[in-house]
Design an enzyme around this catalytic site. Structure first.
Site, PDB file in Angstrom:
ATOM      1  N   TYR A  19       0.416  -1.271   0.190  1.00 38.42           N
ATOM      2  CA  TYR A  19      -0.077   0.513  -0.349  1.00 38.42           C
ATOM      3  C   TYR A  19       1.019   1.132  -0.208  1.00 38.42           C
ATOM      4  O   TYR A  19       0.249   2.503   0.205  1.00 38.42           O
ATOM      5  CB  TYR A  19      -1.091  -0.249   1.076  1.00 38.42           C
ATOM      6  CG  TYR A  19      -0.813  -0.435   2.642  1.00 38.42           C
ATOM      7  CD1 TYR A  19       0.299   0.361   3.187  1.00 38.42           C
ATOM      8  CD2 TYR A  19       0.187  -1.984   2.817  1.00 38.42           C
ATOM      9  CE1 TYR A  19       1.155   0.549   4.881  1.00 38.42           C
ATOM     10  CE2 TYR A  19       0.358  -2.052   4.275  1.00 38.42           C
ATOM     11  CZ  TYR A  19       1.070  -1.054   4.707  1.00 38.42           C
ATOM     12  OH  TYR A  19       2.195  -0.659   6.221  1.00 38.42           O
ATOM     13  N   GLY A  20       2.280   0.841  -0.086  1.00 36.45           N
ATOM     14  CA  GLY A  20       2.863   2.363  -0.054  1.00 36.45           C
ATOM     15  C   GLY A  20       4.058   2.119  -1.168  1.00 36.45           C
ATOM     16  O   GLY A  20       3.747   1.945  -2.370  1.00 36.45           O
ATOM     17  N   THR A  21       5.359   1.960  -0.638  1.00 38.27           N
ATOM     18  CA  THR A  21       6.915   2.614  -1.525  1.00 38.27           C
ATOM     19  C   THR A  21       6.764   1.014  -1.959  1.00 38.27           C
ATOM     20  O   THR A  21       7.960   1.248  -3.149  1.00 38.27           O
ATOM     21  CB  THR A  21       7.654   2.658  -0.248  1.00 38.27           C
ATOM     22  OG1 THR A  21       8.428   1.472   0.238  1.00 38.27           O
ATOM     23  CG2 THR A  21       7.603   3.692   0.037  1.00 38.27           C
ATOM     24  N   LEU A  22       6.474   0.301  -1.625  1.00 37.26           N
ATOM     25  CA  LEU A  22       6.782  -1.123  -2.749  1.00 37.26           C
ATOM     26  C   LEU A  22       5.803  -1.232  -3.624  1.00 37.26           C
ATOM     27  O   LEU A  22       5.812  -2.857  -4.047  1.00 37.26           O
ATOM     28  CB  LEU A  22       6.285  -2.603  -1.652  1.00 37.26           C
ATOM     29  CG  LEU A  22       7.613  -2.666  -0.548  1.00 37.26           C
ATOM     30  CD1 LEU A  22       6.696  -3.476   0.635  1.00 37.26           C
ATOM     31  CD2 LEU A  22       8.659  -3.194  -1.053  1.00 37.26           C
TER      32      LEU A  22
ATOM     33  N   GLU B  23      11.038  -3.788   6.053  1.00 37.20           N
ATOM     34  CA  GLU B  23       9.441  -3.702   7.352  1.00 37.20           C
ATOM     35  C   GLU B  23       9.955  -3.684   8.275  1.00 37.20           C
ATOM     36  O   GLU B  23       9.193  -3.363   9.636  1.00 37.20           O
ATOM     37  CB  GLU B  23       8.557  -4.384   6.974  1.00 37.20           C
ATOM     38  CG  GLU B  23       7.749  -4.377   5.623  1.00 37.20           C
ATOM     39  CD  GLU B  23       7.823  -3.081   5.057  1.00 37.20           C
ATOM     40  OE1 GLU B  23       7.526  -1.902   6.164  1.00 37.20           O
ATOM     41  OE2 GLU B  23       6.600  -3.251   3.962  1.00 37.20           O
TER      42      GLU B  23
END
Length: 141
Positions: free
Chosen positions: A7-10, A82
């Site tokens: 949901y973000g930087t990935l 993470e």
């Protein structure tokens, strides 16, 4: 196929997608229910609906299901990124859990996702910015 919800930087096109891109077999837009925050460090934090009190607004958090043939080569990369050391380890930044992500055709797909624990809600409310749209990429472009 095994799935990870990002949901973000990935997400494709974002800062860290290149770390796992060669393993991705399929990408499916999807959402999970929860609350999304933007951290000062420049990345998001997700709390899932199941970890939130009834007084917190729940929204569809947009992201992508990344499909992999096997998770064995991918999870060590994600765990390191993470800051995940193992279930409920006090050093964890994120917890690795399983949840259902919903696709545009309303299919519910079991997936791995890295989330903040509900115990961190008060800290997030004081130190992060809620993203009411539930889409970190749109909120940071």
């Amino acid at each position: 196929m095994k799935y990870v919800f990002v949901y973000g930087t990935l997400r494709p096109g974002q800062k860290y997608h290149h770390l796992i891109e060669k393993f991705v077999e399929k990408t499916i837009p999807a959402f999970v229910k929860g609350r999304l925050y933007h951290l000062r460090e420049g990345y998001p934090a997700l709390l899932l609906e199941r970890d939130l009190s009834s007084s917190v607004e729940i929204v569809p958090v947009r992201g992508d299901l990344l499909g992999f043939t096997e998770l064995d080569p991918v999870l060590p990369i994600l765990d390191e990124l993470e800051d995940y050391f193992g279930p409920r380890d006090p050093r964890n930044m994120y917890e690795r859990v399983t949840t259902l992500a919903i696709t545009s055709d309303q299919s519910a797909i079991s997936s791995t996702v890295y989330v903040f624990s509900g115990e961190k809600l008060d800290w997030l409310e004081r130190n992060a910015v809620p993203i009411p749209t539930g889409d970190w990429v749109l909120g940071n472009s």
